[in-house]
Design an enzyme around this catalytic site. Structure first.
Site, PDB file in Angstrom:
ATOM      1  N   SER A   1      30.234  36.931  45.627  1.00  0.00           N
ATOM      2  CA  SER A   1      30.794  38.778  45.648  1.00  0.00           C
ATOM      3  C   SER A   1      29.123  38.761  47.415  1.00  0.00           C
ATOM      4  O   SER A   1      29.624  39.528  48.375  1.00  0.00           O
ATOM      5  CB  SER A   1      30.786  39.289  45.113  1.00  0.00           C
ATOM      6  OG  SER A   1      32.111  39.539  44.254  1.00  0.00           O
TER       7      SER A   1
ATOM      8  N   HIS B   1      36.189  33.881  48.545  1.00  0.00           N
ATOM      9  CA  HIS B   1      35.519  34.868  47.589  1.00  0.00           C
ATOM     10  C   HIS B   1      37.193  35.752  47.791  1.00  0.00           C
ATOM     11  O   HIS B   1      37.560  35.788  48.235  1.00  0.00           O
ATOM     12  CB  HIS B   1      35.205  35.832  48.688  1.00  0.00           C
ATOM     13  CG  HIS B   1      34.705  37.590  47.621  1.00  0.00           C
ATOM     14  ND1 HIS B   1      34.540  38.034  48.522  1.00  0.00           N
ATOM     15  CD2 HIS B   1      34.454  37.768  46.245  1.00  0.00           C
ATOM     16  CE1 HIS B   1      34.544  39.431  47.383  1.00  0.00           C
ATOM     17  NE2 HIS B   1      34.168  38.480  46.361  1.00  0.00           N
TER      18      HIS B   1
ATOM     19  N   GLU C   1      38.279  35.496  50.950  1.00  0.00           N
ATOM     20  CA  GLU C   1      36.969  35.166  52.050  1.00  0.00           C
ATOM     21  C   GLU C   1      36.176  33.858  52.341  1.00  0.00           C
ATOM     22  O   GLU C   1      35.625  33.674  51.028  1.00  0.00           O
ATOM     23  CB  GLU C   1      35.885  36.890  52.020  1.00  0.00           C
ATOM     24  CG  GLU C   1      35.930  37.718  52.688  1.00  0.00           C
ATOM     25  CD  GLU C   1      35.305  38.879  51.873  1.00  0.00           C
ATOM     26  OE1 GLU C   1      35.287  39.679  53.076  1.00  0.00           O
ATOM     27  OE2 GLU C   1      34.446  38.827  50.842  1.00  0.00           O
TER      28      GLU C   1
ATOM     29  N   ASN D   1      33.178  43.695  50.740  1.00  0.00           N
ATOM     30  CA  ASN D   1      32.154  44.328  50.287  1.00  0.00           C
ATOM     31  C   ASN D   1      31.309  45.226  50.978  1.00  0.00           C
ATOM     32  O   ASN D   1      30.608  45.796  50.759  1.00  0.00           O
ATOM     33  CB  ASN D   1      31.221  43.826  49.177  1.00  0.00           C
ATOM     34  CG  ASN D   1      32.469  43.200  47.629  1.00  0.00           C
ATOM     35  OD1 ASN D   1      33.401  44.544  47.283  1.00  0.00           O
ATOM     36  ND2 ASN D   1      31.816  42.055  47.235  1.00  0.00           N
TER      37      ASN D   1
HETATM   38  N1  CAA Z   1      51.158  38.676  38.458  1.00  0.00           N
HETATM   39  C1  CAA Z   1      51.957  38.668  39.540  1.00  0.00           C
HETATM   40  N2  CAA Z   1      51.993  39.610  39.880  1.00  0.00           N
HETATM   41  C2  CAA Z   1      52.171  40.766  39.253  1.00  0.00           C
HETATM   42  C3  CAA Z   1      50.924  40.861  37.961  1.00  0.00           C
HETATM   43  C4  CAA Z   1      50.869  39.429  37.997  1.00  0.00           C
HETATM   44  N3  CAA Z   1      49.722  39.018  36.787  1.00  0.00           N
HETATM   45  N4  CAA Z   1      51.124  42.313  37.980  1.00  0.00           N
HETATM   46  C5  CAA Z   1      51.170  42.583  38.180  1.00  0.00           C
HETATM   47  N5  CAA Z   1      51.815  42.277  39.307  1.00  0.00           N
HETATM   48  C6  CAA Z   1      52.949  42.824  40.472  1.00  0.00           C
HETATM   49  C7  CAA Z   1      53.393  43.868  40.189  1.00  0.00           C
HETATM   50  O1  CAA Z   1      54.727  43.008  39.965  1.00  0.00           O
HETATM   51  C8  CAA Z   1      53.661  44.860  41.316  1.00  0.00           C
HETATM   52  O2  CAA Z   1      54.549  44.802  42.410  1.00  0.00           O
HETATM   53  P1  CAA Z   1      55.418  45.350  43.401  1.00  0.00           P
HETATM   54  O3  CAA Z   1      54.500  46.375  43.873  1.00  0.00           O
HETATM   55  O4  CAA Z   1      56.021  44.297  43.884  1.00  0.00           O
HETATM   56  O5  CAA Z   1      55.875  45.387  42.304  1.00  0.00           O
HETATM   57  C9  CAA Z   1      52.085  44.910  41.991  1.00  0.00           C
HETATM   58  O6  CAA Z   1      51.253  43.779  41.287  1.00  0.00           O
HETATM   59  C10 CAA Z   1      51.276  45.788  41.510  1.00  0.00           C
HETATM   60  O7  CAA Z   1      51.878  45.632  39.814  1.00  0.00           O
HETATM   61  P2  CAA Z   1      51.600  47.027  38.684  1.00  0.00           P
HETATM   62  O8  CAA Z   1      52.661  47.840  38.882  1.00  0.00           O
HETATM   63  O9  CAA Z   1      51.868  46.031  37.452  1.00  0.00           O
HETATM   64  O10 CAA Z   1      50.312  47.888  38.855  1.00  0.00           O
HETATM   65  P3  CAA Z   1      50.184  48.638  40.104  1.00  0.00           P
HETATM   66  O11 CAA Z   1      51.107  49.653  40.740  1.00  0.00           O
HETATM   67  O12 CAA Z   1      49.428  50.174  38.883  1.00  0.00           O
HETATM   68  O13 CAA Z   1      49.072  48.174  40.668  1.00  0.00           O
HETATM   69  C11 CAA Z   1      47.391  46.891  41.094  1.00  0.00           C
HETATM   70  C12 CAA Z   1      47.729  47.668  39.416  1.00  0.00           C
HETATM   71  C13 CAA Z   1      47.339  45.418  41.579  1.00  0.00           C
HETATM   72  C14 CAA Z   1      45.417  46.726  40.374  1.00  0.00           C
HETATM   73  C15 CAA Z   1      46.613  48.261  42.747  1.00  0.00           C
HETATM   74  O14 CAA Z   1      45.794  49.016  41.755  1.00  0.00           O
HETATM   75  C16 CAA Z   1      45.713  48.016  43.474  1.00  0.00           C
HETATM   76  O15 CAA Z   1      46.103  46.582  43.710  1.00  0.00           O
HETATM   77  N6  CAA Z   1      44.236  47.887  42.906  1.00  0.00           N
HETATM   78  C17 CAA Z   1      43.329  47.784  44.034  1.00  0.00           C
HETATM   79  C18 CAA Z   1      42.589  47.039  43.584  1.00  0.00           C
HETATM   80  C19 CAA Z   1      41.808  46.554  44.750  1.00  0.00           C
HETATM   81  O16 CAA Z   1      41.091  47.193  45.953  1.00  0.00           O
HETATM   82  N7  CAA Z   1      41.195  44.929  44.324  1.00  0.00           N
HETATM   83  C20 CAA Z   1      39.624  44.683  45.397  1.00  0.00           C
HETATM   84  C21 CAA Z   1      38.773  44.876  44.723  1.00  0.00           C
HETATM   85  S1  CAA Z   1      37.136  44.412  44.827  1.00  0.00           S
HETATM   86  C22 CAA Z   1      37.138  42.760  45.008  1.00  0.00           C
HETATM   87  O17 CAA Z   1      38.242  42.423  44.007  1.00  0.00           O
HETATM   88  C23 CAA Z   1      36.148  41.950  45.714  1.00  0.00           C
HETATM   89  C24 CAA Z   1      34.352  42.042  44.922  1.00  0.00           C
HETATM   90  O18 CAA Z   1      33.953  41.079  44.822  1.00  0.00           O
HETATM   91  C25 CAA Z   1      34.597  43.042  44.111  1.00  0.00           C
END
Ligand code: CAA
Length: 288
Positions: A122, A143, A155, A194
């Site tokens: 990251s 990324h 990315e 980030n």
């Molecule tokens: N495979 C495929 N699809 C999946 C899945 C899996 N294993 N798990 C969940 N999903 C899908 C679900 O089917 C759902 O799809 P729909 O909206 O089309 O129905 C969607 O993903 C959301 O899943 P959930 O309903 O189970 O869970 P949620 O609504 O609580 O969402 C979350 C969970 C996806 C984590 C959501 O809260 C989210 O997107 N959060 C933000 C995550 C984010 O910002 N990530 C970036 C982090 S930064 C990073 O990673 C980089 C770094 O360097 C730090």
């Protein structure tokens, strides 16, 4: 002509590595996952199996495709098995020393002179990883975002040495093989996402640290007031507080900008083993 990146290796089977391996296997790619030892390799397989099952339960995937993807994945604890890979994606812990050593080792092991070595880092400079190898022109940042099976972005990060041919090859891999969307970033700590996300997460930590508002209220504020899928402290817990601290540390080291300095509360939580979801407790408590 771009280099076809069909035989993929993923080093590290934690939440990012397992997610990357899952999307590669779902894309029909021959995917080999390498972990530190046999128990860690079994845990990585379990992580992928759990996520595939979740996708089936949510109606995102049919059972046969999930079974095919799992069958396509091979898990190992021997780096030497990566010798025949065309693309190796490193997704080990966010530690510059560990990553540099790994790149030096991979450079010796991966036989194909055209093969690309990518890092899911990251914030660690891609140049530093490239210079640890004899093929800096074929070292690039890829990324991914957590959860990898759900979030469509990757990315692509080029160092001053990464060749245009390497960039074209990974662009095609991200878009055509994985069906994800790529954005490009120069090789500076934090890249695009980030650089924006980390100061926001750290501001939320400082807000909780000062007692200004509770973690629950900070998260509710951004979920209900700004329609974010999760508030900043829940997101920090999802990413892993050790990872957030490591990314912020790399960004601070690069820019010496107080905005990126990991706040004392974050450091103390990491020292206490309160790492977020993966340890069961961070700013919130998790079960199961
Ligand atoms: N495979 C495929 N699809 C999946 C899945 C899996 N294993 N798990 C969940 N999903 C899908 C679900 O089917 C759902 O799809 P729909 O909206 O089309 O129905 C969607 O993903 C959301 O899943 P959930 O309903 O189970 O869970 P949620 O609504 O609580 O969402 C979350 C969970 C996806 C984590 C959501 O809260 C989210 O997107 N959060 C933000 C995550 C984010 O910002 N990530 C970036 C982090 S930064 C990073 O990673 C980089 C770094 O360097 C730090």
């Amino acid at each position: 002509m771009t280099i076809p990146l069909s035989r993929v290796g993923v080093v590290g089977g934690g939440q990012m590595g397992a997610g990357i391996a899952e999307v590669c296997a779902l894309a029909g790619l021959d995917t080999l996952v390498c972990e530190a030892d046999a128990p860690a390799a079994r845990a990585a397989r379990e992580r992928v199996a759990t996520s595939l099952e979740r996708a089936v339960q949510r109606g995102k995937l049919d059972r046969l495709s999930a079974e095919d993807a799992l069958a396509r994945l091979v898990f190992t604890s021997s780096l030497d098995e990566l010798a025949d890979r065309r693309l190796v994606i490193e997704a080990v812990t966010e530690n510059a020393g560990a990553k540099t050593e790994l790149f030096t080792a991979l450079d010796k092991i991966v036989e194909d002179p055209e093969a690309v070595l990518a890092s899911n880092t990251s914030a660690i400079p891609i140049m530093r990883l490239g210079m640890a190898t004899g093929r800096a022109d074929r070292v690039v940042g890829l990324h991914f975002f957590n959860p990898v099976p759900v979030l469509p972005l990757v990315e692509i990060v080029s160092s001053l040495h990464t060749s245009a041919r390497t960039v074209r090859a990974v662009e095609s891999f991200v878009r055509d093989a994985l069906g994800k969307t790529a954005i490009h970033s120069r090789d500076r700590a934090g890249f695009v996402v980030n650089s924006l996300l980390v100061p926001y997460l750290l501001s939320a930590v400082r807000m909780a640290e000062s007692g200004y508002a509770t973690p629950a209220d900070i998260d509710a504020g951004m979920e209900l007031g700004c329609a974010h899928p999760m508030g900043p402290l829940k997101l920090a817990d999802l990413i892993g507080l050790d990872t957030v601290a490591a990314i912020a540390g790399s960004m601070y080291e690069e820019f010496k900008e107080p905005l990126y300095a990991p706040p004392p509360l974050l450091q103390r939580m990491v020292q206490a083993g309160l790492l977020g979801r993966k340890s069961g407790r961070g700013f919130h408590t998790y079960s199961g």
